[in-house]
Write an enzyme that holds these catalytic residues in place. Structure first.
Site, mmCIF file in Angstrom:
data_model
loop_
_atom_site.group_PDB
_atom_site.id
_atom_site.type_symbol
_atom_site.label_atom_id
_atom_site.label_comp_id
_atom_site.label_asym_id
_atom_site.label_seq_id
_atom_site.Cartn_x
_atom_site.Cartn_y
_atom_site.Cartn_z
ATOM 1 N N CYS A 1 -5.653 -2.897 1.773
ATOM 2 C CA CYS A 1 -5.660 -2.877 3.245
ATOM 3 C C CYS A 1 -7.052 -3.018 3.874
ATOM 4 O O CYS A 1 -7.620 -4.106 3.842
ATOM 5 C CB CYS A 1 -4.943 -1.604 3.722
ATOM 6 S SG CYS A 1 -4.288 -1.731 5.412
ATOM 7 N N GLY B 1 21.550 8.188 28.043
ATOM 8 C CA GLY B 1 21.991 8.030 29.412
ATOM 9 C C GLY B 1 21.869 6.569 29.813
ATOM 10 O O GLY B 1 20.892 5.908 29.483
ATOM 11 N N SER C 1 -0.009 -2.241 7.145
ATOM 12 C CA SER C 1 -0.719 -2.544 8.386
ATOM 13 C C SER C 1 0.271 -2.520 9.546
ATOM 14 O O SER C 1 1.181 -3.334 9.612
ATOM 15 C CB SER C 1 -1.372 -3.921 8.271
ATOM 16 O OG SER C 1 -1.991 -4.281 9.493
ATOM 17 N N LYS D 1 -1.758 -8.888 16.510
ATOM 18 C CA LYS D 1 -2.544 -8.463 15.341
ATOM 19 C C LYS D 1 -2.343 -9.385 14.143
ATOM 20 O O LYS D 1 -3.280 -9.588 13.359
ATOM 21 C CB LYS D 1 -2.155 -7.036 14.972
ATOM 22 C CG LYS D 1 -3.089 -6.388 13.960
ATOM 23 C CD LYS D 1 -2.801 -4.909 13.894
ATOM 24 C CE LYS D 1 -3.472 -4.205 12.750
ATOM 25 N NZ LYS D 1 -2.890 -2.856 12.588
ATOM 26 N N ASP E 1 15.396 0.129 32.478
ATOM 27 C CA ASP E 1 14.878 0.750 31.256
ATOM 28 C C ASP E 1 16.002 1.136 30.298
ATOM 29 O O ASP E 1 15.956 0.847 29.106
ATOM 30 C CB ASP E 1 14.041 1.991 31.590
ATOM 31 C CG ASP E 1 12.810 1.645 32.409
ATOM 32 O OD1 ASP E 1 12.179 0.606 32.119
ATOM 33 O OD2 ASP E 1 12.486 2.407 33.332
ATOM 34 N N GLY F 1 19.868 1.230 35.519
ATOM 35 C CA GLY F 1 18.524 0.695 35.742
ATOM 36 C C GLY F 1 18.069 -0.158 34.560
ATOM 37 O O GLY F 1 18.729 -0.203 33.520
ATOM 38 N N GLU G 1 0.859 -1.196 0.000
ATOM 39 C CA GLU G 1 0.000 0.000 0.000
ATOM 40 C C GLU G 1 0.894 1.245 0.000
ATOM 41 O O GLU G 1 1.803 1.357 0.820
ATOM 42 C CB GLU G 1 -0.877 -0.017 1.251
ATOM 43 C CG GLU G 1 -1.818 1.178 1.355
ATOM 44 C CD GLU G 1 -2.691 1.119 2.611
ATOM 45 O OE1 GLU G 1 -2.359 0.334 3.540
ATOM 46 O OE2 GLU G 1 -3.705 1.849 2.657
ATOM 47 N N LYS H 1 -8.977 2.853 -3.029
ATOM 48 C CA LYS H 1 -9.353 2.128 -1.803
ATOM 49 C C LYS H 1 -10.783 2.461 -1.392
ATOM 50 O O LYS H 1 -11.161 3.641 -1.334
ATOM 51 C CB LYS H 1 -8.368 2.535 -0.692
ATOM 52 C CG LYS H 1 -8.497 1.783 0.618
ATOM 53 C CD LYS H 1 -7.363 2.246 1.552
ATOM 54 C CE LYS H 1 -7.346 1.509 2.877
ATOM 55 N NZ LYS H 1 -6.201 1.941 3.721
#
Lengths: 578, 578
Positions: free
Chosen positions: B159, B326, B185, B191, B332, B330, B44, B123
């Site tokens: 789509c 940084g 998509s 999904k 994350d 930790g 698409e 579409k």
């Protein structure tokens, strides 16, 4: 022709604050009853505020809106205003509510009387361009409702319906003697005149008057400018409410009498029609009310009022008591500070000068002068020692060093904001945001940017106008003349001028207007006579700045609702479920 | 039944870069011709990239897309691939183009052969929820096109058409022997499985195979996950392309022969149908191609790949060579750093530890350990001297002091970015962004936030999975075990723990999922068994954080296009008009 006394409540609701908004409607109803009105209308989504954005997709909010409407009807009756028909804008739903498709959710208008909802009209034309996403949130309605009040068949419509026109055609076929059009129409320069033209056209086609009612007040980055107006079939303005302020406009309007038509047989296949008979006989009016007319606003006063109201309501609706901003001695922060003074009062405006080694003495003096003229709290916090602390650890030059200075200022403002609860104002204008002539996380720090949509040349016009306005009122001119006269500079390196990096604003601003507002392509700009290299340079700056503006927004999405593009909530949202 | 050899180009275009995208299509066509394919389909908007957002409203971009399509047709012929029918997704317009209403603009598919455009399909189903705003940009089409190729009537759809279904019903009525469905998509957890279910249902109803072709690659905050699949009428998967990577999938597919139906008399009133006869006789295939099947991905590997691809493409498509972030020690920043290493290579990842007086030694050590394991450039820049420079001028305490530390770090990262050209990565996760447990202009600084849509509990799962994955491959585990085991802390005051301010993430994350992703109201959360006070506390935090996330965005709008809500442009936009 029968005469109806109609009351139009041009009010300032807060998105999500159902109780506050219901109180505004109750107060308007009491005033309308006292004035002997036969009908009261309130703005589009007057009960929920507008725009509710993706709150429309939260079932509990839609249910809260529906329930609050029913309770409001009871309250109006208990207040002694039950006999007054009141049109209320709110959020409704019928059919299944889909959390992603928005199916079944309605931008609705209810007519209330005697403690009950007489009918629910669903907006037919849903705008889905510019700031509007109504195809995302709402489903269109296909039934027009008329209420026979005092022998006049009154049709009810919402906002875009007057631009799209289908409900007006159907109202004409059904013999409406008056059409009420309730709006939450955001301000744009020159838009009020365009609205009146459209309403005039519709009134002429209808052969009957139209009451155009607009909301007023700032809501996030939108400002609703009021300007409620009643226009007769011949195009005459029968009454008008002021711009940028609340007003209950009560007017006696002569309307064609109901013809007793067979509504069921109207010819449109686009919408069905229902008639609700409230009172078939013309109403008696002892003494006619003198119609009131709002003064016209000149262009710069109109813009100033829009900016002032947008800023003031943002502060109030978000619960801030005070604002804080950097005052550099330049034109942008000067205009922003005076706007803030006009919006919330000088005693609530805190300004900070943050001179560096590149700041000129006149900048420091001009800032202090402006603060004194306007009665603002003003402090001076030099940044050089802090800049030096960074530089003793990391080696920086050129743009990186310029940006560091702007960011140290931003950190100071945010620290003072966190410590004392001020809302930080960013003083950037549209021209510099457009080309990226601003430091991300530096001078662009802040919760609200009052002049972010004002091109630099207009900033100068507004400064000059505001000073002249003060002179006309016999007040001190708020902006020192030197701030208006000196060439603009960011003062981040020795002898820096904006014109080192950018063309003169008189040349730049019309190009930006064409490229940003007008979606013109480069060839079109060149065809308008702009030099090729300049067009390419500016277009590249604008395209690059788009990136800067959105920095830290993106991040890969892996679920149905990440933060960003697919979650759109109003900032000023007072919806607090019980 | 006739057999068609179809080639499906699962490719990675860049929004706005028409020449780059055209080159991808030309290369796919050459490979498809070499493989003896009878038909090539591309994704698409394969020529323009997806989503083009408000670029769709710029006439010059629409014209550039139309012109590039015509030139691509000529290039394909000049390349010697003229006889191969090629389906290309692009942006088109017919009727008047309105700059605000989007009227006349189409999400289009063209079939090209022999240097010419055979037809243009528009579409039919336009998604307008979640990340999609297609009602804003496009007008729906109402004509289905079939091409008779090798004796099979092939229908072409785009789509959402496969979810909405109308073009598939019409294709069935018209006797299509194969439906091509080209997609852009975006990935979401789970999904891909839902897509395959829908395609299976449609194939069963059609009684013929469906080729589901998806785009691949990161585009701003979306990631397209590929997973192109051909499904037979009986639900069997005939072939599939890998997820998260480019692939040309070439497959021999048996399709019902064209029945020679009278297309003009098909019964649907929803869409008209056109048939284009390219080759009526079944094509000869000498040696059948062995179908290829992509390996299934387990849940955590799939998510990791989505995050890796989204990050890597953001870096590459925006022209960055290196990233900087940084590294606190930790979880994350650890997961973000390993993602960055996997996405762009450890030699391009620069990390900075910024210890303060509240940083623990184990944090400093863990960060250095991770950088060493992953081959990242790592430096240490203590922030205390700079924090002290601020504090010697302004008096701060509590949250203001905590935020100051985070902002000093942010300024250092941005300074290094400005000086050396790195893209700064923000390491925030979805849980902390949701409740506002982050410092605006501090740790949230950065051009891309790789795990912004990953709840904290999933961050831990990914860390554990990534280490186990390394062990399975016989590689060094990238994340020191201590980082995964120690309790999370922002280390902005003595002995601070996340659990001082927030409930345990095992409790918090499911609530956030329900409130943010599920749009559940407070009553619904309480009904699910969450404690009333906790629900109110968390919901208030989320509603408040929405404000924080959008800070500095607003500012009063006074013109048709301000920056913000009514100007939506892709960040990664390579459209450069000549």
């Amino acid at each position: 022709m029968p005469t109806l006394r109609i009351a139009l409540a041009q009010d300032n609701p807060i998105v999500g604050d159902l109780d506050h908004n219901a109180d505004l409607i109750r107060r308007a109803a009491s005033a309308a009853t006292a004035a002997g009105a036969h009908l009261l209308a309130t703005g589009e989504q007057s009960l929920t505020g507008y725009p509710v954005e993706d709150l429309a997709l939260r079932h509990s909010f839609v249910e809260a809106s529906r329930e609050r409407l029913v309770r409001l009807a009871e309250e109006l009756a208990a207040d002694g205003n039950g006999s007054l028909p009141v049109a209320v804008g709110y959020l409704d739903a019928d059919g299944p509510i889909g959390s992603t498709s928005g199916h079944g959710i309605r931008n609705a208008l209810a007519l209330i009387q005697d403690g009950k909802v007489l009918f629910r009209y669903y907006k037919h034309h849903l705008p889905n361009y510019g700031v509007f996403d109504e195809d995302r949130w709402f489903v269109a309605g296909h039934e027009l409702h008329l209420a026979r009040i005092g022998g006049v068949d009154v049709a009810f419509t919402v906002c875009e319906d007057v631009w799209g026109g289908v409900p007006f055609t159907v109202a004409e076929e059904a013999g409406a003697g008056l059409v009420i059009n309730i709006n939450a129409s955001p301000y744009e320069q020159g838009k009020h005149e365009r609205r009146l033209e459209v309403v005039k056209e519709r009134a002429a086609a209808l052969g009957a008057p139209i009451a155009y009612l607009n909301t007023v007040g700032g809501q996030d980055d939108l400002v609703f400018d009021g300007g409620t107006t009643i226009i007769a079939a011949d195009g005459a303005i029968l009454a008008s409410a002021r711009r940028f302020g609340s007003e209950l406009l009560v007017t006696d309007v002569e309307c064609p009498a109901s013809g007793g038509r067979d509504i069921a047989n109207h010819s449109s296949s686009l919408m069905s029609v229902s008639l609700h008979v409230l009172s078939a006989e013309p109403a008696a009016i002892e003494t006619r009310i003198e119609p009131s007319f709002a003064p016209d606003l000149a262009r710069l006063e109109e813009i100033w009022e829009a900016l002032r109201l947008g800023l003031g309501d943002y502060v109030r609706k978000n619960g801030f008591k005070t604002v804080l901003m950097g005052l550099s001695g330049g034109i942008d922060s000067a205009v922003t500070a005076v706007l803030a003074r006009d919006a919330v009062g000088g005693d609530k405006v805190h300004t900070v000068a943050n001179p560096s080694e590149f700041s000129s003495q006149h900048s420091v003096d001009d800032a202090a002068d402006l603060a004194a003229r306007c009665g603002l709290t003003h402090i001076v916090e030099p940044i050089q020692p802090i800049v030096d602390a960074y530089l003793s650890q990391i080696s920086l030059s050129g743009l990186a060093l310029e940006n560091l200075q702007a960011r140290v200022r931003g950190v100071i403002w945010m620290a003072l904001s966190n410590q004392h609860g001020h809302l930080v104002l960013a003083a950037g204008n549209k021209s510099e945001y457009a080309v990226g002539y601003t430091t991300l996380y530096g001078d662009s720090c802040g919760g609200f940017a009052p002049i972010k949509d004002v091109p630099k040349t207009l900033v100068y016009e507004l400064a000059t106008w505001r000073n002249e306005h003060a002179k006309r009122l016999g007040e001190v001119e708020p902006i020192p003349e030197n701030i208006i006269l000196k060439p603009p500079s960011a003062e981040l390196r020795p002898d820096q001028k904006d014109s080192d990096s950018l063309p003169e604003y008189e040349l730049l601003d019309p190009m930006l207007l064409a490229y940003v507002d007008g979606d013109a392509g480069r060839e079109e700009l060149i065809a308008r006579g702009y030099e090729v290299d300049l067009v390419n340079r500016i277009a590249n700056l604008v395209d690059g700045a788009e990136y800067k503006r959105r920095q830290s927004a993106p991040g890969t999405k892996i679920s149905s609702k990440s933060f960003g593009r697919d979650r759109r909530l109003p900032i000023t949202n007072r919806f607090r479920e019980k």
